[in-house]
Design a protein around this motif. Sequence first.
Motif, short mmCIF file in Angstrom:
data_model
loop_
_atom_site.label_atom_id
_atom_site.label_comp_id
_atom_site.label_asym_id
_atom_site.label_seq_id
_atom_site.Cartn_x
_atom_site.Cartn_y
_atom_site.Cartn_z
N SER A 24 51.38 4.10 3.18
CA SER A 24 50.00 3.77 3.56
C SER A 24 49.17 3.44 2.32
O SER A 24 48.41 2.46 2.33
CB SER A 24 49.36 4.93 4.31
OG SER A 24 50.04 5.16 5.52
N LYS A 25 49.30 4.23 1.29
CA LYS A 25 48.54 3.98 0.06
C LYS A 25 48.96 2.66 -0.57
O LYS A 25 48.13 1.90 -1.05
CB LYS A 25 48.73 5.11 -0.93
CG LYS A 25 48.01 6.38 -0.55
CD LYS A 25 48.25 7.49 -1.55
CE LYS A 25 47.61 8.78 -1.10
NZ LYS A 25 47.86 9.86 -2.04
N GLY A 26 50.24 2.37 -0.55
CA GLY A 26 50.73 1.10 -1.08
C GLY A 26 50.21 -0.09 -0.28
O GLY A 26 49.80 -1.10 -0.85
N ALA A 27 50.21 0.04 1.04
CA ALA A 27 49.73 -1.04 1.90
C ALA A 27 48.23 -1.27 1.68
O ALA A 27 47.78 -2.43 1.62
CB ALA A 27 49.99 -0.72 3.36
N ILE A 28 47.47 -0.21 1.53
CA ILE A 28 46.03 -0.34 1.28
C ILE A 28 45.79 -0.99 -0.07
O ILE A 28 44.90 -1.84 -0.22
CB ILE A 28 45.34 1.03 1.39
CG1 ILE A 28 45.32 1.49 2.84
CG2 ILE A 28 43.93 0.99 0.82
CD1 ILE A 28 44.86 2.90 3.06
N ALA A 29 46.57 -0.64 -1.06
CA ALA A 29 46.43 -1.24 -2.38
C ALA A 29 46.75 -2.74 -2.34
O ALA A 29 46.03 -3.55 -2.93
CB ALA A 29 47.32 -0.53 -3.39
N VAL A 30 47.80 -3.11 -1.62
CA VAL A 30 48.17 -4.53 -1.51
C VAL A 30 47.09 -5.31 -0.77
O VAL A 30 46.69 -6.40 -1.19
CB VAL A 30 49.53 -4.68 -0.80
CG1 VAL A 30 49.80 -6.12 -0.42
CG2 VAL A 30 50.64 -4.16 -1.69
N MET A 31 46.57 -4.75 0.32
CA MET A 31 45.52 -5.43 1.07
C MET A 31 44.24 -5.55 0.26
O MET A 31 43.56 -6.59 0.29
CB MET A 31 45.24 -4.70 2.39
CG MET A 31 46.33 -4.89 3.40
SD MET A 31 45.93 -4.20 5.02
CE MET A 31 46.17 -2.47 4.71
N GLY A 32 43.90 -4.52 -0.50
CA GLY A 32 42.73 -4.58 -1.35
C GLY A 32 42.87 -5.61 -2.45
O GLY A 32 41.93 -6.36 -2.75
N GLY A 33 44.03 -5.66 -3.06
CA GLY A 33 44.28 -6.65 -4.11
C GLY A 33 44.23 -8.07 -3.57
O GLY A 33 43.67 -8.97 -4.20
N THR A 34 44.80 -8.27 -2.39
CA THR A 34 44.77 -9.59 -1.77
C THR A 34 43.34 -10.01 -1.43
O THR A 34 42.94 -11.15 -1.67
CB THR A 34 45.64 -9.61 -0.50
OG1 THR A 34 46.96 -9.21 -0.83
CG2 THR A 34 45.66 -10.97 0.15
N SER A 35 42.56 -9.08 -0.91
CA SER A 35 41.16 -9.36 -0.60
C SER A 35 40.38 -9.71 -1.87
O SER A 35 39.55 -10.63 -1.86
CB SER A 35 40.51 -8.16 0.08
OG SER A 35 41.14 -7.89 1.30
#
Length: 69
Positions: A24-35
């Motif tokens: 979950s933390k990895g997915a949130i980090a990836v989504m935040g970076g993409t945004s």
Amino acid sequence: MTNIRTQTTTGAHEHTQAGIDIISKGAIAVMGGTSALIGLWAVACFATAVLSNGPLAMTKAWFTAVAGM
């Protein structure tokens, strides 16, 4: 009368939950970076358009696009 003993294991799901937390933390980090990258790209495109054509031309083009002419 029989004496039955049961043994319960309490730590069996701790690793599973920790694994889900890491994913979950990895997915949130990836989504935040993409945004953040998309936002930076939008700012760069807007700044390039304003600098190449000028703010007045951008405003006129925006009103033309909204009016549909």
